[in-house]
Design a protein around this motif. Sequence first.
Motif, PDB file in Angstrom:
ATOM      1  N   GLN A  69      13.283  50.568  48.797  1.00  0.00           N
ATOM      2  CA  GLN A  69      13.666  51.857  49.359  1.00  0.00           C
ATOM      3  C   GLN A  69      13.482  51.789  50.861  1.00  0.00           C
ATOM      4  O   GLN A  69      12.379  51.504  51.340  1.00  0.00           O
ATOM      5  CB  GLN A  69      12.797  52.965  48.767  1.00  0.00           C
ATOM      6  CG  GLN A  69      13.321  54.371  49.007  1.00  0.00           C
ATOM      7  CD  GLN A  69      14.319  54.808  47.936  1.00  0.00           C
ATOM      8  OE1 GLN A  69      14.508  54.091  46.963  1.00  0.00           O
ATOM      9  NE2 GLN A  69      14.958  55.946  48.116  1.00  0.00           N
ATOM     10  N   THR A  71      13.934  53.785  54.653  1.00  0.00           N
ATOM     11  CA  THR A  71      13.971  55.143  55.202  1.00  0.00           C
ATOM     12  C   THR A  71      14.878  55.190  56.423  1.00  0.00           C
ATOM     13  O   THR A  71      14.856  54.284  57.260  1.00  0.00           O
ATOM     14  CB  THR A  71      12.555  55.598  55.580  1.00  0.00           C
ATOM     15  OG1 THR A  71      11.730  55.516  54.424  1.00  0.00           O
ATOM     16  CG2 THR A  71      12.552  57.031  56.096  1.00  0.00           C
ATOM     17  N   GLU A 103      19.474  59.379  49.463  1.00  0.00           N
ATOM     18  CA  GLU A 103      18.508  60.258  48.813  1.00  0.00           C
ATOM     19  C   GLU A 103      17.617  60.940  49.851  1.00  0.00           C
ATOM     20  O   GLU A 103      17.493  60.466  50.979  1.00  0.00           O
ATOM     21  CB  GLU A 103      17.636  59.449  47.841  1.00  0.00           C
ATOM     22  CG  GLU A 103      18.436  58.698  46.788  1.00  0.00           C
ATOM     23  CD  GLU A 103      17.552  57.769  45.961  1.00  0.00           C
ATOM     24  OE1 GLU A 103      16.305  57.842  46.111  1.00  0.00           O
ATOM     25  OE2 GLU A 103      18.098  56.977  45.179  1.00  0.00           O
ATOM     26  N   THR A 105      13.846  61.938  50.949  1.00  0.00           N
ATOM     27  CA  THR A 105      12.472  61.471  50.744  1.00  0.00           C
ATOM     28  C   THR A 105      11.527  62.308  51.582  1.00  0.00           C
ATOM     29  O   THR A 105      11.787  62.544  52.769  1.00  0.00           O
ATOM     30  CB  THR A 105      12.331  59.987  51.138  1.00  0.00           C
ATOM     31  OG1 THR A 105      13.185  59.210  50.308  1.00  0.00           O
ATOM     32  CG2 THR A 105      10.896  59.517  50.971  1.00  0.00           C
ATOM     33  N   THR A 107       7.977  62.634  53.375  1.00  0.00           N
ATOM     34  CA  THR A 107       6.896  61.810  53.910  1.00  0.00           C
ATOM     35  C   THR A 107       5.903  62.724  54.628  1.00  0.00           C
ATOM     36  O   THR A 107       6.201  63.912  54.856  1.00  0.00           O
ATOM     37  CB  THR A 107       7.439  60.765  54.909  1.00  0.00           C
ATOM     38  OG1 THR A 107       7.796  61.424  56.125  1.00  0.00           O
ATOM     39  CG2 THR A 107       8.641  60.023  54.348  1.00  0.00           C
ATOM     40  N   GLU A 111      10.830  65.401  56.059  1.00  0.00           N
ATOM     41  CA  GLU A 111      11.854  64.946  55.119  1.00  0.00           C
ATOM     42  C   GLU A 111      12.832  64.012  55.831  1.00  0.00           C
ATOM     43  O   GLU A 111      13.296  64.295  56.943  1.00  0.00           O
ATOM     44  CB  GLU A 111      12.598  66.143  54.527  1.00  0.00           C
ATOM     45  CG  GLU A 111      11.710  67.003  53.626  1.00  0.00           C
ATOM     46  CD  GLU A 111      12.491  68.117  52.962  1.00  0.00           C
ATOM     47  OE1 GLU A 111      13.404  68.663  53.626  1.00  0.00           O
ATOM     48  OE2 GLU A 111      12.199  68.427  51.795  1.00  0.00           O
ATOM     49  N   SER A 114      16.876  58.406  52.694  1.00  0.00           N
ATOM     50  CA  SER A 114      16.498  57.062  52.270  1.00  0.00           C
ATOM     51  C   SER A 114      17.596  56.492  51.394  1.00  0.00           C
ATOM     52  O   SER A 114      18.471  57.228  50.916  1.00  0.00           O
ATOM     53  CB  SER A 114      15.169  57.082  51.513  1.00  0.00           C
ATOM     54  OG  SER A 114      15.303  57.776  50.292  1.00  0.00           O
TER      55      SER A 114
END
Length: 713
Positions: A69, A71, A103, A105, A107, A111, A114
Amino acid sequence: MADFLLEIGCEEIPARMIDAASRELRERVAGLLGRERLNAGEITSFDTPRRLAVIAHRIPASQSDVSEQITGPSLNHSYKDGQPTQAAISFAKKAGVDVSQLEKTTTPKGEYLSARITKKGRAAAEILAENLPRELASIYWPKNMYWRKPNERFVRPVRWIVAMLDGEAIPLEFGGIKARNLSRGHRILADRQVMIPRAGSAYVDVLRSAKVLGRAEREQQIRKALDVATSTISGACWREDKTLLDTVVNLTEFPSVVLGGFDPQFLQLPEEVLVTVMRDHQKYFAVEDASGKLLPHFLAVLNTDGDSQGLIRHGNERVLRARFNDARFFWETDQKKSLLERLDLLRHVTFQKDLGTYYEKTQRVQRLCSWLSEIIRQSGMAIRPGVIHKAAALAKTDLTTELVKEFTELQGIVGGLYARVQQLDSSLPEATRFAIADAIYDHYKPESTEGDVPRSMEGAVLSIGDKADTIAGMFALGLAPSGSKDPFALRRQANGIVKVIDKYKLPLKLNEMMRDARAGYQGSAAERKFVDAAAFEESTQAFFRERLEFYLKDVLGYGYDVVNAVLAAGADDVVDAIARAEAVKQVMHMPEFAAIGAACKRMRNILRQAEEKGIKPAEAFEGLADSPPEEKNLAAYIETYGPRIEEHRRKKEYSDALLLLSSARERVDAFFDKVMVMVEDAKVRANRLALLRTLLKEFSTIADFSEIATEVK
């Protein structure tokens, strides 16, 4: 899963270089496979004088695919009015996915977009062909040869390469040679190309049929052949010599043994001379009777299947006869001048270009050995300073003899042998002369950590003095060992000093000894080139600490945490450090010391943090009226038990001292449970810091228990 084979075929590799290169090649291949996610089930080596090979069993034919994945930009910058911005489009393009597959994600920073990407695994053959040439070029060799192109180097010219994954050749190229599935057999018995049908055991089988055996098979075949050849002589056996055996194993691919003989009159020469000629110069094994006495025979290992006509045996006998004649001539010639008469000749033999001659070294070693002898004598140990003084004067005189010039391996040994047969001083009793001879004979010992130490106290002191003088001179010139480079073998000599001190339990301090050794150069021309005394002391202290650490861990087998704990409390006294290590080893698994180790670490951290903040402990702890009972109890422990612990330490009764220290556990635990050290009141805080400093000192004089690895920590 597939088997991988790599074989580098070349001209004969020097025997002394094969083992290290074989290990390094195996480690490099293992490292490469691990980095590239191609881990092998097992990696084995196959090396001979003409080849280095590794077989990696059961490696994947290709890397597995890897998903990860990644980012991208923050969500705020990725969409505007519900449509992807250029930032989102660029991120999707970089990730190799459609924007719709991105997508969201969350963190700690907010936001972000990713994407999940999949990296396709590469074929093992492709990876190996790309990376192995770099690994091969990186193998360390003491000496290299260059050929074809200026940047192509290896220990010997590469003649063929085999690189296979199961039955398929890998398109690898190194040194101008392309890998194929063709190897070569024995140079004499099967000098032809042989096809390797498949990596793995088939490779070993094909080479065996071409008269090329693996290392273990060669050693077994040599041992069996030595036994068979020796059995033809009643009551004889061949003299075990692991170093020589390893050498002849690395000199052969299909070994056999021939038994030869020499004129028994040569047995009048010292055994050391005969064995050195046979072993070091001709690679022959000596033959002895049941009592260990040398017999007039030798065993030569051949790289062929035998000597049916006896021509090889005859040639070896003729060469050995010439070498023995040379040795006898040199022995007889040398006797015309005694060791005493040779002493002045050392003025013309250079020790080291900046450190003067061996005559000057002899004088320094005599002075240093006198100081060491006096320290030992004052400790109550029996020692004969006169024997050491005389032996030190003559120890290097054999460097001027013809026998040592021809057989340099015999330096020291020849001096000892000559001292036994020559009349050094008519007033000397024979026993004293033999003691001098033994000290000279042994003064190069031990030559490794596995080697024997000198047989006498006098030889031990001379060995230490000689080595210490060399180390002091080199370090004073700034010629300390660096990395893998140690041209003057200073590490080996320091290891020897540590081992001799341990075996004889000598009361010598390493730092003091090195200061005395450097003082021997005072007033010499070399002194003008020396580094300053502070730099010298710092470097030699670190050097000997490293050697003592090696000795404790690798030779005596103490755990790394025990060694670190002991040396943190002092690394100057070898015998004392070993005694402390043994005591700590006996108690380290007690729960009391697990807790004390954690407490020591806590005390050290508190004191360090206070120092960083500029907070100083009081000069000495004093009981304050409002001190809590836990503080008073801990102070009372130090006052009561401190003198008793110190008395045990002074007598080197470390186990008893440690048992007393262990009784502090409950008071220490109670103190940390109930008492705050870093309080606002400056006087109370400084007083408690002083208490911790005193307690930590009590705990750390034998070992730094915060270094002990425990579950409590």
